[in-house]
Write a protein that holds these residues in place. Structure first.
Motif, PDB file in Angstrom:
ATOM      1  N   GLN A   1       0.839  -1.184   0.000  1.00 26.53           N
ATOM      2  CA  GLN A   1       0.000   0.000   0.000  1.00 26.53           C
ATOM      3  C   GLN A   1       0.882   1.246   0.000  1.00 26.53           C
ATOM      4  N   VAL A   2       0.483   2.238  -0.756  1.00 27.27           N
ATOM      5  CA  VAL A   2       1.221   3.491  -0.842  1.00 27.27           C
ATOM      6  C   VAL A   2       0.323   4.618  -0.355  1.00 27.27           C
ATOM      7  N   GLN A   3       0.870   5.457   0.479  1.00 31.42           N
ATOM      8  CA  GLN A   3       0.147   6.645   0.919  1.00 31.42           C
ATOM      9  C   GLN A   3       0.861   7.884   0.409  1.00 31.42           C
ATOM     10  N   LEU A   4       0.084   8.844  -0.049  1.00 32.10           N
ATOM     11  CA  LEU A   4       0.613  10.082  -0.597  1.00 32.10           C
ATOM     12  C   LEU A   4       0.091  11.251   0.216  1.00 32.10           C
ATOM     13  N   VAL A   5       0.990  12.147   0.604  1.00 33.74           N
ATOM     14  CA  VAL A   5       0.603  13.308   1.400  1.00 33.74           C
ATOM     15  C   VAL A   5       1.169  14.563   0.753  1.00 33.74           C
TER      16      VAL A   5
END
Length: 124
Positions: A1-5
């Motif tokens: 899973q990749v999270q982008l902020v």
């Protein structure tokens, strides 16, 4: 899973500059092509810029060519959007997006991960 902020949005006068950042989690960031999209009030989200996994290729929508620059630092898991000569019509929520493939894309459906967005407001 990749999270982008995303970060770096704000209020700026016409002609000014902002640099947006998008920090990504995950060890495979360097394998992802990345993009920036934006959504103005009452309008659909539109493509702004994209960059390949290595940074070797970039692509821009015509309305920002020569004013915006997309770049990435794979060591920092971060992609940037430098925005110069800003215009009131650049006002929008800007979204960072990532896709599993290394090649760039300009269509929303081709992206797998999205950030929450950051507001950019350009006053006249």
């Amino acid at each position: 899973q990749v999270q982008l902020v995303e970060s770096g949005g704000g209020l700026v006068q016409a002609g000014g500059s902002l640099r947006l950042s998008c920090a990504a989690s995950g060890r495979t960031f360097s394998s992802y092509a990345m993009g920036w999209f934006r959504q103005a009030p009452g309008k659909e989200r539109e493509f702004v810029a994209a960059i390949s996994w290595s940074g070797g290729r970039t692509y821009y929508v015509d309305s920002v060519k020569g004013r915006f620059t997309i770049s990435r630092d794979n060591a920092k898991n971060t992609v940037y959007l430098q925005m110069n000569s800003l215009k009131p019509e650049d006002t929008a929520v800007y979204y960072c997006a990532g896709r599993f493939f290394r090649t760039i894309a300009t269509i929303e459906a081709d992206y797998d991960y999205w950030g929450q967005g950051t507001q950019v407001t350009v006053s006249s």
